[in-house]
Scaffold this motif. Structure first.
Motif, PDB file in Angstrom:
ATOM      1  N   LEU A   5     -41.564  -9.631 -16.118  1.00  0.00           N
ATOM      2  CA  LEU A   5     -41.874  -8.538 -17.027  1.00  0.00           C
ATOM      3  C   LEU A   5     -43.287  -8.057 -16.739  1.00  0.00           C
ATOM      4  N   LYS A   6     -43.450  -6.748 -16.551  1.00  0.00           N
ATOM      5  CA  LYS A   6     -44.773  -6.171 -16.335  1.00  0.00           C
ATOM      6  C   LYS A   6     -45.096  -5.224 -17.484  1.00  0.00           C
ATOM      7  N   LEU A   7     -46.274  -5.415 -18.077  1.00  0.00           N
ATOM      8  CA  LEU A   7     -46.727  -4.573 -19.179  1.00  0.00           C
ATOM      9  C   LEU A   7     -48.127  -4.062 -18.878  1.00  0.00           C
ATOM     10  N   PHE A   8     -48.521  -2.997 -19.542  1.00  0.00           N
ATOM     11  CA  PHE A   8     -49.858  -2.441 -19.333  1.00  0.00           C
ATOM     12  C   PHE A   8     -50.790  -2.804 -20.477  1.00  0.00           C
ATOM     13  N   SER A   9     -50.404  -3.861 -21.199  1.00  0.00           N
ATOM     14  CA  SER A   9     -51.301  -4.426 -22.203  1.00  0.00           C
ATOM     15  C   SER A   9     -51.079  -5.932 -22.213  1.00  0.00           C
ATOM     16  N   HIS A  10     -52.116  -6.663 -22.582  1.00  0.00           N
ATOM     17  CA  HIS A  10     -52.007  -8.118 -22.631  1.00  0.00           C
ATOM     18  C   HIS A  10     -51.361  -8.492 -23.960  1.00  0.00           C
ATOM     19  N   ASP A  11     -50.063  -8.804 -23.924  1.00  0.00           N
ATOM     20  CA  ASP A  11     -49.314  -9.031 -25.163  1.00  0.00           C
ATOM     21  C   ASP A  11     -48.300 -10.149 -24.941  1.00  0.00           C
ATOM     22  N   GLU A  12     -48.797 -11.378 -25.027  1.00  0.00           N
ATOM     23  CA  GLU A  12     -47.915 -12.530 -24.798  1.00  0.00           C
ATOM     24  C   GLU A  12     -46.837 -12.640 -25.877  1.00  0.00           C
ATOM     25  N   ALA A  13     -47.150 -12.199 -27.094  1.00  0.00           N
ATOM     26  CA  ALA A  13     -46.167 -12.257 -28.178  1.00  0.00           C
ATOM     27  C   ALA A  13     -44.983 -11.337 -27.872  1.00  0.00           C
ATOM     28  N   LEU A  14     -45.276 -10.126 -27.383  1.00  0.00           N
ATOM     29  CA  LEU A  14     -44.204  -9.192 -27.022  1.00  0.00           C
ATOM     30  C   LEU A  14     -43.385  -9.761 -25.865  1.00  0.00           C
ATOM     31  N   ALA A  15     -44.058 -10.315 -24.863  1.00  0.00           N
ATOM     32  CA  ALA A  15     -43.345 -10.914 -23.731  1.00  0.00           C
ATOM     33  C   ALA A  15     -42.421 -12.039 -24.211  1.00  0.00           C
ATOM     34  N   SER A  16     -42.895 -12.858 -25.133  1.00  0.00           N
ATOM     35  CA  SER A  16     -42.071 -13.953 -25.664  1.00  0.00           C
ATOM     36  C   SER A  16     -40.846 -13.419 -26.384  1.00  0.00           C
ATOM     37  N   ARG A  17     -41.026 -12.315 -27.124  1.00  0.00           N
ATOM     38  CA  ARG A  17     -39.884 -11.725 -27.841  1.00  0.00           C
ATOM     39  C   ARG A  17     -38.869 -11.143 -26.853  1.00  0.00           C
ATOM     40  N   VAL A  18     -39.359 -10.560 -25.776  1.00  0.00           N
ATOM     41  CA  VAL A  18     -38.461 -10.026 -24.748  1.00  0.00           C
ATOM     42  C   VAL A  18     -37.640 -11.158 -24.124  1.00  0.00           C
ATOM     43  N   PHE A  19     -38.297 -12.254 -23.760  1.00  0.00           N
ATOM     44  CA  PHE A  19     -37.575 -13.370 -23.143  1.00  0.00           C
ATOM     45  C   PHE A  19     -36.582 -13.995 -24.128  1.00  0.00           C
ATOM     46  N   ARG A  20     -36.950 -14.009 -25.411  1.00  0.00           N
ATOM     47  CA  ARG A  20     -36.034 -14.527 -26.426  1.00  0.00           C
ATOM     48  C   ARG A  20     -34.801 -13.623 -26.550  1.00  0.00           C
ATOM     49  N   LEU A  21     -35.022 -12.307 -26.475  1.00  0.00           N
ATOM     50  CA  LEU A  21     -33.914 -11.351 -26.527  1.00  0.00           C
ATOM     51  C   LEU A  21     -32.963 -11.568 -25.345  1.00  0.00           C
ATOM     52  N   ILE A  22     -33.522 -11.750 -24.150  1.00  0.00           N
ATOM     53  CA  ILE A  22     -32.700 -12.001 -22.962  1.00  0.00           C
ATOM     54  C   ILE A  22     -31.874 -13.268 -23.154  1.00  0.00           C
ATOM     55  N   LYS A  23     -32.512 -14.295 -23.690  1.00  0.00           N
ATOM     56  CA  LYS A  23     -31.822 -15.576 -23.907  1.00  0.00           C
ATOM     57  C   LYS A  23     -30.663 -15.399 -24.902  1.00  0.00           C
ATOM     58  N   GLN A  24     -30.882 -14.602 -25.937  1.00  0.00           N
ATOM     59  CA  GLN A  24     -29.817 -14.369 -26.924  1.00  0.00           C
ATOM     60  C   GLN A  24     -28.612 -13.709 -26.275  1.00  0.00           C
ATOM     61  N   TYR A  25     -28.851 -12.715 -25.433  1.00  0.00           N
ATOM     62  CA  TYR A  25     -27.739 -12.054 -24.749  1.00  0.00           C
ATOM     63  C   TYR A  25     -27.080 -12.986 -23.740  1.00  0.00           C
ATOM     64  N   GLU A  26     -27.885 -13.780 -23.057  1.00  0.00           N
ATOM     65  CA  GLU A  26     -27.321 -14.756 -22.122  1.00  0.00           C
ATOM     66  C   GLU A  26     -26.369 -15.705 -22.854  1.00  0.00           C
ATOM     67  N   ASP A  27     -26.769 -16.147 -24.032  1.00  0.00           N
ATOM     68  CA  ASP A  27     -25.941 -17.073 -24.811  1.00  0.00           C
ATOM     69  C   ASP A  27     -24.615 -16.429 -25.233  1.00  0.00           C
TER      70      ASP A  27
END
Length: 320
Positions: A21-43
């Protein structure tokens, strides 16, 4: 991460692939939410573990319908529609053949012809019954299996894009193990590499895109060799064997990544000439075909730019 143009990269391993994931702001919380969303769909969608909504459908094949969540139902509906196109190489019920070939996994070998013939009998997309009212899916024949592997990454990449938009991100890129979806356009656009088949990370060239998805499918991604012949993972649902034509890879450039998933498979089945002809009716979807004879055939180039980096290849405009 580069401070000059403020690109921040975040990575994880999900769906058996490295996710970037590439973002133009330093936002680890947003990145974590994105990865959690991917995991939910994977499940919801995976067939690589015992429990998921898709596996619930497969386990009930020949027995009863299974009610699923709306996202799963809609994705299966989309996959069935693509599977029922005339002479389609896309088939959501190809699961039994994929499991039997085991391409890319331990124990991959060419199955006996009689086994392939018997498995073809349970890979008919017409035998997937969808009930809109109950949001249920029924596989009418025992042994049938839906496999959404050819479409799930594109669907999830589009959901990530929509989520990032909702969260206010104007610029970004998500790479789901080869399915790339972009938001906005940094200065100069996003540069996406076109891999040279069977050559590791070497590139034939680069595509410059903005607000578009880039999906590549290639025979070099998963394959095995037996008796001097190479067998790749892109199976032809009409024969049960790997597709055998002039292509090494197909790249689709489109607004939605799910279209990239569907059309890479459709284009593999059609080949260059029929593929370019079919795309004339879809100006929103463009393709780059890489052939075994080192031709790079571009169906059209209205929405992206291509730069050749390897002079061992020659670029040809659409032959349609």
């Amino acid at each position: 991460m580069s401070d000059d143009n403020r690109v921040y990269s975040y990575s994880a391993v999900l769906m058996g692939s490295p996710i970037l994931l590439k973002l133009f702001s330093h936002d680890e919380a947003l990145a974590s939410r994105v990865f959690r969303l991917i995991k939910q769909y994977e499940d919801l969608l995976t067939v690589n573990r015992a429990h998921s909504q898709v596996m619930d459908i497969n386990h009930a094949a020949g027995q009863h319908p299974v009610a699923v969540s709306r996202p799963v139902f809609e994705l299966i509906r989309c996959a069935k529609a693509a599977s029922l196109l005339k002479d389609s190489a896309f088939n959501l019920t190809i699961g039994p053949l994929v499991k039997r070939w085991k391409i890319g996994f331990q124990g991959d070998r060419v199955p006996p012809a009689d086994e392939i013939a018997s498995l073809l009998a349970i890979t008919r997309p017409e035998d997937v019954i969808l009930d809109e009212a109950s949001s249920s899916v029924f596989l009418t024949r025992a042994g049938m299996e839906i496999d959404l592997g050819a479409i799930a990454k594109g669907y999830i990449a589009d959901r990530v894009r929509d989520y990032l938009h909702k969260e206010g991100a104007k610029l970004g890129l998500i790479n789901l193990g080869g399915n790339i979806q972009t938001l906005g356009s940094p200065e100069g656009g996003w540069s996406v590499g076109l891999k040279k088949p069977f050559a590791g990370e070497a590139l034939i060239g680069t595509m410059t895109v903005e607000n578009l998805s880039v999906v590549t499918s290639g025979t070099y991604e998963r394959y095995f060799e037996q008796d001097g012949k190479r067998y790749h993972h892109i199976l032809d649902p009409r024969t049960g064997y790997p597709l055998d034509n002039e292509l090494d890879s197909v790249t689709i450039i489109s607004k939605n990544s799910i279209d990239g998933d569907i059309w890479t498979t459709l284009m593999y089945g059609m080949g260059v000439e029929k593929g370019c002809a079919a795309l004339r009716a879809r100006p929103d979807i463009e393709a780059i075909f890489v052939t075994k004879t080192k031709e790079v055939v571009i169906s059209s180039m209205h929405h992206f730019r291509f730069t050749l980096l390897d002079n061992g290849y020659r670029v040809t405009d659409s032959i349609a």
